[in-house]
Enzyme design. Structure first.
Site, short mmCIF file in Angstrom:
data_model
loop_
_atom_site.label_atom_id
_atom_site.label_comp_id
_atom_site.label_asym_id
_atom_site.label_seq_id
_atom_site.Cartn_x
_atom_site.Cartn_y
_atom_site.Cartn_z
CD GLU A 191 2.67 9.27 43.70
OE1 GLU A 191 2.76 8.61 44.73
OE2 GLU A 191 2.70 8.76 42.55
CG ASP B 44 2.55 11.79 37.87
OD1 ASP B 44 1.75 11.83 38.83
OD2 ASP B 44 3.71 11.33 37.98
#
Length: 412
Positions: free
Chosen positions: A178, A83
């Site tokens: 994350e 991400d």
């Protein structure tokens, strides 16, 4: 020798897929578009020859490179997140390749006069003569952490193509979310099955980190009383003024803009205020566990004092721990840091061992039973339009992964 063109092509194929996470979403992954790259990565791991490739219902990817030695070797892992940060747009990323960087200003976007300058970003001086990948000035790049993904996949591919490099079993893990603090939340450490791992999520070439902040989030709610201002004498209590007292009572110089190194801080992230109620959101950070606990006590004590001053509960303070310094879990197994340091030295990379002024999936994973230091991925200026990564740093990070695998097998 790892091909520069191959690294560039792979990296660009990742960053042009929008995988921005969303802190307001309750799902995992927090955005559906993260699945686009997750599925691509799972397919790619199969294509290069990895075994036991899996992708679960939350988009966590795991894969195995089997051992090619006949003696017992610890199982090690390499982890990165796919991400990108919600801090800045990641839609329609257009990477620019700067060959043989000349050490001068890089015009990212002439139309909008957006310039990446070494006068401001001094680290650029380290990479004169190298190949840089930048943004076009309108988006972030996504080297955090698609550089790490690229390096891990490239290292596994290289080891598969070069069986003369001896290694034990290697596990690979790629995570969503994350950037919003959830990357390790649904990571199945038992399924991963590694003795230890490394996150490839650092910045400058040579970084090796096994210390990070202890972290807590704080929500302060201040209650006032709203009365018509024309008739408010002795009756109105303006919550914003009380909130201001709270803010001003905390140490002014212990904020992010006044601290560095091992210095901790109180950080006021947001204020939402009206006469009747004001809400403050803080984060508390400190590397030292004792100082961290003391910072929480400061906020609790201040709350008690202001409530006593107003002779009623005008303030409530909710403090929630977010993560802890992985140093406590890594120091008992310091050989895992020593191996990474030796790998860098053998590759003529100067190790830069320092504390992270932030958090990492490795911190949470370390407390979940998987000791997990952090290694450089090569990028700079994360989360914004000035993000860039030197291709040579990505190649070196790929070589570090291979060397760690080789050294682990030799030392077993």
């Amino acid at each position: 020798m790892i091909s520069k063109d191959h690294i560039i092509k792979r990296f660009v194929s990742y960053v042009t897929v929008d995988t921005q996470s969303d802190p307001n979403s309750k799902s995992t992954p927090s955005t559906k578009k993260q699945w686009d790259l997750a599925n691509k990565l799972a397919d790619e791991l199969k294509t290069i020859g990895m075994q036991d490739v899996s992708i679960d219902e939350n988009a966590y990817i795991m894969a195995t490179l089997p051992s090619n030695v006949d003696h017992k070797v610890p199982t090690i892992g390499f982890i990165a997140h796919f991400d990108t940060s919600p801090d800045f747009t990641a839609t329609n990323v257009k990477p620019q390749i700067i060959e043989y960087y000349d050490g001068k200003d890089i015009v990212l976007n002439a139309e909008q006069d957006i310039v990446l300058s070494p006068d401001y970003f001094e680290d650029l001086h380290l990479y004169k003569g190298q190949t840089l990948i930048t943004t076009d000035g309108t988006t972030l790049l996504g080297a955090d952490d698609k550089a790490g993904i690229c390096e891990i996949v490239s290292a596994m591919e290289y080891l598969i193509l070069h069986p003369e490099i001896k290694h034990g079993t290697i596990r690979v893990g790629f995570t969503p979310d994350e950037e919003i603090g959830r990357g390790a939340h649904k990571f199945d450490v038992k399924k991963f099955g590694a003795d230890w791992a490394y996150t490839m999520d650092g910045s400058q070439i040579g970084e090796l980190e096994y210390e990070n902040f202890n972290a807590a989030g704080v929500v302060v709610k201040v209650k006032g009383k709203i009365v018509h201002p024309g008739y408010a004498k002795g009756k109105m209590i303006n919550s914003m003024y009380i909130a201001q007292e709270f803010i001003n009572s905390l140490p002014r110089m212990e904020t992010p803009e006044h601290t560095e190194g091992y210095e901790g801080f109180f950080h006021l992230c947001s204020i939402k205020g009206e006469v009747d109620e004001t809400q403050l959101e803080y984060i508390i950070r400190d590397h030292d566990r004792g100082h961290f606990e003391a910072r929480k006590e400061v906020m609790k004590k201040l709350t008690e004092e202001l409530n006593a001053q107003y002779d009623r509960e005008v303030i409530t303070t909710e403090i929630k721990d977010q993560y802890y310094n992985m140093k406590e879990k890594v120091e008992p197994v310091m050989h895992i840091v020593d191996i990474a340091e030796e790998a860098m030295k053998q590759l003529h990379i100067k190790p830069l061992i320092k504390a992270i002024r932030g958090g990492t999936d490795g911190s949470q994973l370390s407390y979940m039973g998987l000791p997990c230091p952090n290694i450089f991925a090569g990028g700079h200026n994360f989360h914004g339009r000035y993000e860039y990564v030197p291709v040579e740093s990505m190649i070196k990070a790929t070589e570090v992964i291979c060397k760690i695998a080789e050294l682990t097998a030799k030392k077993a």
